[in-house]
Design a protein around this motif. Structure first.
Motif, short mmCIF file in Angstrom:
data_model
loop_
_atom_site.label_atom_id
_atom_site.label_comp_id
_atom_site.label_asym_id
_atom_site.label_seq_id
_atom_site.Cartn_x
_atom_site.Cartn_y
_atom_site.Cartn_z
N ALA A 31 0.81 -1.21 0.00
CA ALA A 31 0.00 0.00 0.00
C ALA A 31 0.85 1.27 0.00
CB ALA A 31 -0.93 0.01 1.21
N TYR A 32 2.18 1.14 0.10
CA TYR A 32 3.04 2.32 0.08
C TYR A 32 3.02 2.95 -1.30
CZ TYR A 32 5.06 0.66 4.45
OH TYR A 32 5.25 0.25 5.73
N THR A 33 3.08 4.27 -1.32
CA THR A 33 3.18 4.97 -2.60
C THR A 33 4.64 4.89 -3.07
OG1 THR A 33 3.69 7.09 -1.58
CG2 THR A 33 1.35 6.57 -1.94
N PRO A 34 4.88 5.07 -4.35
CA PRO A 34 6.26 5.05 -4.84
C PRO A 34 7.14 6.10 -4.15
CG PRO A 34 4.76 4.86 -6.68
CD PRO A 34 3.92 5.12 -5.45
N GLU A 35 6.56 7.26 -3.83
CA GLU A 35 7.33 8.30 -3.16
C GLU A 35 7.77 7.87 -1.76
OE1 GLU A 35 4.26 8.94 -4.58
OE2 GLU A 35 5.09 9.78 -6.42
N GLU A 36 6.88 7.17 -1.05
CA GLU A 36 7.23 6.68 0.28
C GLU A 36 8.34 5.64 0.21
OE1 GLU A 36 3.05 6.99 2.75
OE2 GLU A 36 3.36 5.29 1.41
N ILE A 37 8.28 4.80 -0.79
CA ILE A 37 9.33 3.78 -0.94
C ILE A 37 10.66 4.44 -1.26
CG2 ILE A 37 10.08 1.83 -2.37
CD1 ILE A 37 7.09 1.13 -2.66
N ARG A 38 10.66 5.42 -2.15
CA ARG A 38 11.91 6.13 -2.48
C ARG A 38 12.49 6.81 -1.26
NH1 ARG A 38 8.77 8.13 -6.91
NH2 ARG A 38 9.03 6.71 -8.64
N ALA A 39 11.63 7.44 -0.46
CA ALA A 39 12.11 8.12 0.75
C ALA A 39 12.73 7.12 1.72
CB ALA A 39 10.96 8.87 1.41
N ARG A 40 12.11 5.99 1.89
CA ARG A 40 12.67 4.96 2.79
C ARG A 40 14.00 4.44 2.28
NH1 ARG A 40 8.75 1.12 5.79
NH2 ARG A 40 7.27 2.60 6.62
N LEU A 41 14.10 4.22 0.98
CA LEU A 41 15.36 3.74 0.42
C LEU A 41 16.46 4.78 0.59
CD1 LEU A 41 14.14 1.97 -2.83
CD2 LEU A 41 15.10 0.90 -0.79
N ARG A 42 16.13 6.04 0.36
CA ARG A 42 17.13 7.09 0.55
C ARG A 42 17.60 7.17 2.00
NH1 ARG A 42 13.67 10.64 -3.23
NH2 ARG A 42 14.68 10.25 -5.23
N GLU A 43 16.66 7.00 2.94
CA GLU A 43 17.04 7.00 4.36
C GLU A 43 17.99 5.86 4.67
OE1 GLU A 43 13.48 6.82 6.63
OE2 GLU A 43 12.83 8.82 6.04
N ARG A 44 17.74 4.70 4.09
CA ARG A 44 18.62 3.54 4.32
C ARG A 44 20.01 3.79 3.76
NH1 ARG A 44 15.19 -1.75 2.60
NH2 ARG A 44 13.47 -1.47 4.07
N VAL A 45 20.08 4.37 2.56
CA VAL A 45 21.37 4.62 1.93
C VAL A 45 22.16 5.65 2.72
CG1 VAL A 45 22.46 5.60 -0.13
CG2 VAL A 45 20.63 3.93 -0.36
N GLU A 46 21.50 6.66 3.22
CA GLU A 46 22.18 7.73 3.93
C GLU A 46 22.50 7.38 5.38
OE1 GLU A 46 19.56 11.00 3.40
OE2 GLU A 46 20.06 11.25 1.29
N SER A 47 21.89 6.35 5.92
CA SER A 47 22.14 6.00 7.32
C SER A 47 23.54 5.41 7.47
CB SER A 47 21.09 5.01 7.82
OG SER A 47 21.25 3.78 7.15
N PRO A 48 24.20 5.68 8.61
CA PRO A 48 25.55 5.14 8.81
C PRO A 48 25.51 3.63 8.98
CG PRO A 48 24.76 6.22 10.79
CD PRO A 48 23.73 6.48 9.73
N ARG A 49 26.54 2.97 8.46
CA ARG A 49 26.64 1.52 8.53
C ARG A 49 27.80 1.15 9.45
NH1 ARG A 49 26.77 0.40 2.23
NH2 ARG A 49 24.81 1.37 1.71
N PRO A 50 27.71 0.01 10.09
CA PRO A 50 28.85 -0.46 10.86
C PRO A 50 30.05 -0.70 9.93
CG PRO A 50 26.89 -1.75 11.36
CD PRO A 50 26.56 -0.84 10.22
N ASP A 51 31.26 -0.55 10.45
CA ASP A 51 32.46 -0.70 9.64
C ASP A 51 32.65 -2.12 9.11
OD1 ASP A 51 33.09 1.93 9.92
OD2 ASP A 51 34.34 1.61 11.70
N ASP A 52 32.15 -3.11 9.84
CA ASP A 52 32.40 -4.49 9.44
C ASP A 52 31.46 -4.97 8.33
OD1 ASP A 52 30.56 -6.30 12.00
OD2 ASP A 52 30.19 -4.39 11.05
#
Length: 57
Positions: A31-52
């Motif tokens: 039920a998510y709109t394409p805009e909501e999915i894009r926003a979530r994906l961008r948040e995941r990409v921009e979030s810091p990741r553990p070094d390992d």
């Protein structure tokens, strides 16, 4: 022998009820709109990741 039939019917009804629950969850997920999915994906990409953990290509 009759109780076997009742047990079998109860099992089938349980499987059907589980399928209904899964189908409802899938509808909510889609039920998510394409805009909501894009926003979530961008948040995941921009979030810091553990070094390992390295990103997979």
């Amino acid at each position: 022998m009759r109780w076997w039939k009742m047990l079998g019917l109860a099992g089938i009804m349980g499987v059907a009820a589980t399928g209904v629950v899964i189908a409802r969850a899938e509808r909510r997920r889609r039920a998510y709109t394409p805009e909501e999915i894009r926003a979530r994906l961008r948040e995941r990409v921009e979030s810091p990741r553990p070094d390992d953990v390295s990103p997979k290509a």
